[in-house]
Motif scaffolding. Structure first.
Motif, PDB file in Angstrom:
ATOM      1  N   UNK A  73       0.934   9.862  -5.702  1.00  0.00           N
ATOM      2  CA  UNK A  73       1.822   9.145  -6.616  1.00  0.00           C
ATOM      3  C   UNK A  73       2.639  10.091  -7.483  1.00  0.00           C
ATOM      4  N   UNK A  74       2.566  11.392  -7.222  1.00  0.00           N
ATOM      5  CA  UNK A  74       3.369  12.348  -7.986  1.00  0.00           C
ATOM      6  C   UNK A  74       4.854  12.024  -7.817  1.00  0.00           C
ATOM      7  N   UNK A  75       5.545  11.880  -8.911  1.00  0.00           N
ATOM      8  CA  UNK A  75       6.963  11.566  -8.879  1.00  0.00           C
ATOM      9  C   UNK A  75       7.284  10.084  -8.931  1.00  0.00           C
ATOM     10  N   UNK A  76       6.257   9.229  -8.828  1.00  0.00           N
ATOM     11  CA  UNK A  76       6.475   7.786  -8.940  1.00  0.00           C
ATOM     12  C   UNK A  76       6.273   7.389 -10.400  1.00  0.00           C
ATOM     13  N   UNK A  77       7.242   6.743 -11.036  1.00  0.00           N
ATOM     14  CA  UNK A  77       7.094   6.375 -12.451  1.00  0.00           C
ATOM     15  C   UNK A  77       5.925   5.408 -12.669  1.00  0.00           C
ATOM     16  N   UNK A  78       5.231   5.614 -13.755  1.00  0.00           N
ATOM     17  CA  UNK A  78       4.116   4.743 -14.142  1.00  0.00           C
ATOM     18  C   UNK A  78       4.617   3.699 -15.132  1.00  0.00           C
ATOM     19  N   UNK A  79       4.342   2.432 -14.841  1.00  0.00           N
ATOM     20  CA  UNK A  79       4.672   1.325 -15.740  1.00  0.00           C
ATOM     21  C   UNK A  79       3.359   0.806 -16.311  1.00  0.00           C
ATOM     22  N   UNK A  80       3.275   0.676 -17.637  1.00  0.00           N
ATOM     23  CA  UNK A  80       1.991   0.353 -18.253  1.00  0.00           C
ATOM     24  C   UNK A  80       2.149  -0.658 -19.376  1.00  0.00           C
ATOM     25  N   UNK A  81       1.017  -1.227 -19.749  1.00  0.00           N
ATOM     26  CA  UNK A  81       0.951  -2.226 -20.817  1.00  0.00           C
ATOM     27  C   UNK A  81       1.117  -1.578 -22.194  1.00  0.00           C
ATOM     28  N   UNK A  82       0.577  -0.371 -22.346  1.00  0.00           N
ATOM     29  CA  UNK A  82       0.598   0.295 -23.644  1.00  0.00           C
ATOM     30  C   UNK A  82       0.685   1.802 -23.447  1.00  0.00           C
ATOM     31  N   UNK A  83       1.030   2.506 -24.497  1.00  0.00           N
ATOM     32  CA  UNK A  83       1.226   3.945 -24.421  1.00  0.00           C
ATOM     33  C   UNK A  83      -0.040   4.673 -23.983  1.00  0.00           C
ATOM     34  N   UNK A  84      -1.217   4.165 -24.389  1.00  0.00           N
ATOM     35  CA  UNK A  84      -2.465   4.833 -24.020  1.00  0.00           C
ATOM     36  C   UNK A  84      -3.000   4.362 -22.667  1.00  0.00           C
ATOM     37  N   UNK A  85      -2.243   3.552 -21.960  1.00  0.00           N
ATOM     38  CA  UNK A  85      -2.514   3.075 -20.591  1.00  0.00           C
ATOM     39  C   UNK A  85      -3.993   2.770 -20.328  1.00  0.00           C
ATOM     40  N   UNK A  86      -4.610   1.859 -21.087  1.00  0.00           N
ATOM     41  CA  UNK A  86      -6.056   1.641 -20.938  1.00  0.00           C
ATOM     42  C   UNK A  86      -6.464   1.122 -19.561  1.00  0.00           C
ATOM     43  N   UNK A  87      -5.662   0.228 -18.978  1.00  0.00           N
ATOM     44  CA  UNK A  87      -6.030  -0.340 -17.673  1.00  0.00           C
ATOM     45  C   UNK A  87      -5.935   0.716 -16.583  1.00  0.00           C
ATOM     46  N   UNK A  88      -4.852   1.486 -16.595  1.00  0.00           N
ATOM     47  CA  UNK A  88      -4.666   2.513 -15.565  1.00  0.00           C
ATOM     48  C   UNK A  88      -5.708   3.619 -15.733  1.00  0.00           C
ATOM     49  N   UNK A  89      -5.974   4.014 -16.969  1.00  0.00           N
ATOM     50  CA  UNK A  89      -6.988   5.050 -17.206  1.00  0.00           C
ATOM     51  C   UNK A  89      -8.345   4.613 -16.649  1.00  0.00           C
ATOM     52  N   UNK A  90      -8.674   3.350 -16.887  1.00  0.00           N
ATOM     53  CA  UNK A  90      -9.960   2.866 -16.380  1.00  0.00           C
ATOM     54  C   UNK A  90      -9.978   2.895 -14.861  1.00  0.00           C
ATOM     55  N   UNK A  91      -8.895   2.510 -14.219  1.00  0.00           N
ATOM     56  CA  UNK A  91      -8.835   2.537 -12.749  1.00  0.00           C
ATOM     57  C   UNK A  91      -9.034   3.960 -12.237  1.00  0.00           C
ATOM     58  N   UNK A  92      -8.344   4.917 -12.831  1.00  0.00           N
ATOM     59  CA  UNK A  92      -8.458   6.314 -12.400  1.00  0.00           C
ATOM     60  C   UNK A  92      -9.908   6.806 -12.517  1.00  0.00           C
ATOM     61  N   UNK A  93     -10.521   6.499 -13.642  1.00  0.00           N
ATOM     62  CA  UNK A  93     -11.895   6.957 -13.874  1.00  0.00           C
ATOM     63  C   UNK A  93     -12.875   6.284 -12.910  1.00  0.00           C
ATOM     64  N   UNK A  94     -12.705   4.970 -12.701  1.00  0.00           N
ATOM     65  CA  UNK A  94     -13.654   4.221 -11.893  1.00  0.00           C
ATOM     66  C   UNK A  94     -13.477   4.498 -10.394  1.00  0.00           C
ATOM     67  N   UNK A  95     -12.235   4.546  -9.940  1.00  0.00           N
ATOM     68  CA  UNK A  95     -11.967   4.653  -8.500  1.00  0.00           C
ATOM     69  C   UNK A  95     -11.854   6.109  -8.044  1.00  0.00           C
ATOM     70  N   UNK A  96     -11.101   6.903  -8.782  1.00  0.00           N
ATOM     71  CA  UNK A  96     -10.849   8.278  -8.358  1.00  0.00           C
ATOM     72  C   UNK A  96     -11.811   9.279  -8.991  1.00  0.00           C
ATOM     73  N   UNK A  97     -12.563   8.830 -10.015  1.00  0.00           N
ATOM     74  CA  UNK A  97     -13.530   9.717 -10.644  1.00  0.00           C
ATOM     75  C   UNK A  97     -12.904  10.858 -11.400  1.00  0.00           C
ATOM     76  N   UNK A  98     -11.707  10.632 -11.924  1.00  0.00           N
ATOM     77  CA  UNK A  98     -11.042  11.688 -12.680  1.00  0.00           C
ATOM     78  C   UNK A  98     -10.229  11.094 -13.829  1.00  0.00           C
TER      79      UNK A  98
END
Length: 319
Positions: free
Chosen positions: A209-234
């Motif tokens: 996803x490098x180079x693909x813009x991220x669209x998020x609910x809030x500046x601290x991207x809580x939903x996306x951060x949780x997905x990264x941690x849970x699925x990708x382990x990082x």
């Protein structure tokens, strides 16, 4: 104690069973069952606590069943109470909409039920489920908002029910699980093709996803951060290109080609089915968040509050 069903004939019972029991006793039983307290039920019904206690004991004698187990604080329903409640809740609530909660013949409408929660959950899961109740005369006042301030206002008495994204701490608020939200990683077809689709993400992980813009609910991207941690382990180390405090708007932006995001599956199921959005990753263990239905115990004398609560638990949770 000998157990006797409603429809069993014998001493103290009549054919037809439930119809032979005083409706006032059944109303009192249902109030105690819903509030978990003789004291709260008394406030709800406008009765004294001794009157409520006497009525429950009378009903227990008539049915030859124990209905509640007395606890240090409040009561817990005995097994038969669950069965009895399931049999009488709909007819008694329907009767209350006609005669008023006390059965006095007062046909003035009940007060509106004040319900609050996340806008997307209200719009896509809750409001469609409540349509039959509105048809039966239930009035609703719906407020979208964030969980933390909504729970504070629930404690202050502004709302009757709140849909919460987490279980509230402490015992001041009664909460039950209502719905599980599964989160999915999505983008528009053009971006999916450009990066090589789900196969590329499976092979390279989030680096695809490098180079693909991220669209998020809030500046601290809580939903996306949780997905990264849970699925990708990082840990997610990038910043959003676009933020909007409305997940429906995030979905529209992503579907329009702005970039990628993580959304609740229920919110974008139609777009995934139509091809307007592409599922970029399908892990065996996707992140799930449980939403809770929260109420202040014994906080309302409006019978429609319990009607809305019970209907949501039946339709949304079990649907």
């Amino acid at each position: 104690m000998r157990h006797r069903d409603f429809n069993e004939e014998g001493e103290g019972a009549q054919p037809g069973g439930a119809a032979s029991v005083d409706l006032n006793l059944l109303r009192t039983f249902l109030a105690v069952y819903r509030t978990g307290s003789f004291t709260a039920a008394a406030r709800l019904l406008g009765l004294s606590q001794p009157t409520v206690t006497t009525q429950i004991r009378t009903l227990e004698r008539q049915l030859d069943r124990e209905l509640f187990q007395r606890l240090a604080r409040g009561v817990a329903p005995a097994p038969y109470a669950d069965e009895l409640a399931s049999r009488i809740v709909e007819p008694l609530d329907a009767l209350a909409t006609i005669t008023g909660p006390g059965g006095s013949g007062d046909v003035s409408p009940a007060e509106p039920v004040h319900l609050a929660g996340p806008a997307e959950l209200l719009t896509h899961r809750v409001m469609p489920a409540l349509a039959p109740l509105v048809d039966r005369g239930v009035r609703l006042r719906i407020t979208p908002g964030l969980t933390e301030p909504l729970l504070a206002e629930l404690r202050a008495g502004r709302y009757d029910l709140v849909l919460s994204t987490y279980r509230p701490r402490g015992r001041a608020l009664a909460s039950v699980p209502l719905v599980d939200e599964e989160f999915v990683l999505v983008t528009a077809p053009a971006w999916a093709e450009r990066i090589g689709g789900p196969a590329r993400l499976t092979a390279d992980g989030p680096a695809a996803l490098h180079g693909v813009p991220l669209v998020a609910y809030a500046e601290d991207v809580p939903i996306v951060r949780r997905y990264w941690r849970h699925v990708f382990g990082r840990r997610l180390v990038r910043h959003p290109a676009v933020t909007m405090p409305d997940l429906s708007a995030v979905k529209a932006a992503v579907a329009g080609g702005t970039g990628f995001s993580v959304l609740p599956r229920y919110l974008c199921s139609a777009e995934l089915a139509s091809g307007a959005l592409v599922l970029l990753h399908d892990p065996d263990d996707p992140p799930i968040n449980t939403g809770f239905l929260v109420q202040r115990p014994g906080s309302s004398g409006n019978p429609h509050v319990a009607l809305v609560r019970d209907h949501l638990l039946e339709i949304v949770r079990d649907g």
